[in-house]
Design a protein around this motif. Structure first.
Motif, PDB file in Angstrom:
ATOM      1  N   PRO A   1       0.599  -1.230   0.107  1.00 26.61           N
ATOM      2  CA  PRO A   1       0.161  -0.022   0.190  1.00 26.61           C
ATOM      3  C   PRO A   1       0.512   1.231  -0.013  1.00 26.61           C
ATOM      4  O   PRO A   1       0.403   2.168  -0.857  1.00 26.61           O
ATOM      5  N   GLN A   2       1.820   1.279   0.429  1.00 28.78           N
ATOM      6  CA  GLN A   2       3.360   2.192   0.433  1.00 28.78           C
ATOM      7  C   GLN A   2       3.743   2.910  -0.860  1.00 28.78           C
ATOM      8  O   GLN A   2       3.313   3.560  -0.745  1.00 28.78           O
TER       9      GLN A   2
ATOM     10  N   LEU B   1       3.547   6.021  -5.345  1.00 27.94           N
ATOM     11  CA  LEU B   1       3.332   6.252  -6.789  1.00 27.94           C
ATOM     12  C   LEU B   1       2.072   7.424  -7.716  1.00 27.94           C
ATOM     13  O   LEU B   1       2.703   7.803  -8.239  1.00 27.94           O
ATOM     14  N   ASP B   2       1.002   7.428  -6.478  1.00 31.91           N
ATOM     15  CA  ASP B   2       0.018   8.315  -6.913  1.00 31.91           C
ATOM     16  C   ASP B   2       0.629   9.618  -6.663  1.00 31.91           C
ATOM     17  O   ASP B   2      -0.228  10.566  -7.200  1.00 31.91           O
ATOM     18  N   ARG B   3       2.003   9.754  -5.736  1.00 35.43           N
ATOM     19  CA  ARG B   3       2.207  11.270  -5.538  1.00 35.43           C
ATOM     20  C   ARG B   3       2.735  11.630  -6.606  1.00 35.43           C
ATOM     21  O   ARG B   3       2.872  12.304  -7.211  1.00 35.43           O
ATOM     22  N   LEU B   4       3.399  10.178  -7.385  1.00 37.86           N
ATOM     23  CA  LEU B   4       4.438  10.749  -8.382  1.00 37.86           C
ATOM     24  C   LEU B   4       3.502  11.539  -9.259  1.00 37.86           C
ATOM     25  O   LEU B   4       3.779  12.055 -10.145  1.00 37.86           O
ATOM     26  N   LEU B   5       2.034  10.518 -10.139  1.00 38.89           N
ATOM     27  CA  LEU B   5       1.118  10.748 -10.959  1.00 38.89           C
ATOM     28  C   LEU B   5       0.664  12.351 -10.030  1.00 38.89           C
ATOM     29  O   LEU B   5       0.259  12.434 -11.327  1.00 38.89           O
ATOM     30  N   VAL B   6       0.537  12.437  -9.333  1.00 38.21           N
ATOM     31  CA  VAL B   6      -0.177  13.652  -9.128  1.00 38.21           C
ATOM     32  C   VAL B   6       0.867  15.328  -9.567  1.00 38.21           C
ATOM     33  O   VAL B   6       0.460  16.242 -10.174  1.00 38.21           O
ATOM     34  N   LYS B   7       1.857  14.368  -9.370  1.00 42.40           N
ATOM     35  CA  LYS B   7       3.213  15.080  -9.859  1.00 42.40           C
ATOM     36  C   LYS B   7       3.308  15.530 -11.222  1.00 42.40           C
ATOM     37  O   LYS B   7       4.013  16.351 -11.977  1.00 42.40           O
ATOM     38  N   PHE B   8       3.030  14.723 -11.842  1.00 43.31           N
ATOM     39  CA  PHE B   8       2.798  14.861 -13.343  1.00 43.31           C
ATOM     40  C   PHE B   8       1.962  15.400 -13.250  1.00 43.31           C
ATOM     41  O   PHE B   8       2.165  16.304 -14.492  1.00 43.31           O
ATOM     42  N   GLU B   9       0.696  15.558 -12.660  1.00 49.67           N
ATOM     43  CA  GLU B   9      -0.452  15.730 -13.937  1.00 49.67           C
ATOM     44  C   GLU B   9      -0.409  17.745 -13.227  1.00 49.67           C
ATOM     45  O   GLU B   9      -1.170  18.575 -13.913  1.00 49.67           O
ATOM     46  N   THR B  10       0.586  17.996 -12.197  1.00 51.07           N
ATOM     47  CA  THR B  10       0.332  19.538 -12.267  1.00 51.07           C
ATOM     48  C   THR B  10       2.346  20.121 -12.448  1.00 51.07           C
ATOM     49  O   THR B  10       2.521  20.643 -12.168  1.00 51.07           O
ATOM     50  N   GLN B  11       2.925  19.228 -12.788  1.00 52.26           N
ATOM     51  CA  GLN B  11       4.317  19.631 -13.232  1.00 52.26           C
ATOM     52  C   GLN B  11       3.714  21.039 -14.182  1.00 52.26           C
ATOM     53  O   GLN B  11       4.891  21.773 -14.221  1.00 52.26           O
ATOM     54  N   ASP B  12       2.925  21.729 -14.724  1.00 56.88           N
ATOM     55  CA  ASP B  12       3.223  22.831 -15.485  1.00 56.88           C
ATOM     56  C   ASP B  12       2.837  23.876 -14.837  1.00 56.88           C
ATOM     57  O   ASP B  12       3.622  24.771 -15.075  1.00 56.88           O
ATOM     58  N   GLN B  13       3.110  23.631 -12.946  1.00 63.56           N
ATOM     59  CA  GLN B  13       3.372  24.509 -11.893  1.00 63.56           C
ATOM     60  C   GLN B  13       4.189  24.682 -12.159  1.00 63.56           C
ATOM     61  O   GLN B  13       5.074  25.646 -10.895  1.00 63.56           O
ATOM     62  N   ASP B  14       5.737  23.717 -12.573  1.00 62.32           N
ATOM     63  CA  ASP B  14       6.801  23.575 -11.213  1.00 62.32           C
ATOM     64  C   ASP B  14       7.399  23.730 -12.635  1.00 62.32           C
ATOM     65  O   ASP B  14       7.859  22.366 -13.565  1.00 62.32           O
ATOM     66  N   PRO B  15       7.848  24.868 -12.858  1.00 59.11           N
ATOM     67  CA  PRO B  15       9.060  25.522 -14.262  1.00 59.11           C
ATOM     68  C   PRO B  15      10.446  24.244 -14.846  1.00 59.11           C
ATOM     69  O   PRO B  15      11.377  24.377 -15.774  1.00 59.11           O
TER      70      PRO B  15
END
Length: 206
Positions: free
Chosen positions: A30-31, A36-50
């Motif tokens: 589970p951990q 990996l869920d956090r990694l996917l969120v980072k991909f989804e919000t990557q445009d906010q981090d140049p």
């Protein structure tokens, strides 16, 4: 996982090597899903981090474990024959906390860097620096004298009835490394050529 040096900001902050995604094993727990869920969120919000290279898994996973408060064991195992250990503590789906261990493997056996053609007999994986496209990777492996693939390996595997993994490897590879500066794998060996590939020394992670 293998040990890397990218991203440099994390290596500098930790005083330790980074997780290299060339060769990595994730336990089905589970951990791990939380991580990996956090990694996917980072991909989804990557445009906010140049500073985030587009869809770069290695940049992402190292920043995710940093944000999760990674703790590296002291002294940090940074020698070529040393293992580097760490962990993060994550909240899983049921609300409980769980610890995820991180192990960075010894560089001498799980090598990441410039491939030069001579290696320790204990080397298990070679992950050569090369441009990120197929021809460049094949050229790098060829120059390092670790390219075993035949030229038409994909069609040979697709068209053959091969019941075991060992048979598939033998059908797709030469017995000896092939050197081709064009980056193209060599042609198939003559029928009857002895195959001892599975008894040779190493695996190349490309």
């Amino acid at each position: 996982a293998q040990r890397g040096t990218f991203p440099g900001d994390m290596r500098l902050k930790w005083g330790a090597d980074t997780v290299c995604m060339g060769f990595a094993l994730f336990a089905a727990r589970p951990q791990t899903k939380t991580l990996l869920d956090r990694l996917l969120v980072k991909f989804e919000t990557q445009d906010q981090d140049p500073t985030f290279p587009r869809y770069d898994d290695q940049w992402g996973i190292n920043h995710v474990i940093d944000e999760a408060g990674v703790v590296w064991a002291e002294p940090k195992g940074t020698g070529d024959d040393e293992v580097q250990e760490g962990y993060v503590t994550l909240t899983v789906q049921d609300g409980t906390s769980a610890r995820t261990n991180i192990t960075l493997l010894q560089m001498s056996a799980y090598y990441r860097g410039k491939c030069h053609g001579t290696y320790d007999s204990e080397t298990i994986i070679l992950h050569c620096h090369a441009d990120k496209h197929g021809v460049a990777k094949l050229t790098s492996l060829s120059a390092a004298n670790i390219l075993f693939l035949i030229r038409n390996w994909e069609s040979r595997l697709a068209n053959a009835s091969l019941p075991t993994f060992a048979a598939r490897v033998a059908a797709a590879s030469h017995d000896k490394p092939q050197r081709h500066t064009s980056g193209e794998p060599a042609s198939p060996p003559e029928p009857g050529t002895p195959r001892s590939f599975l008894r040779t020394s190493r695996l190349a992670a490309i």
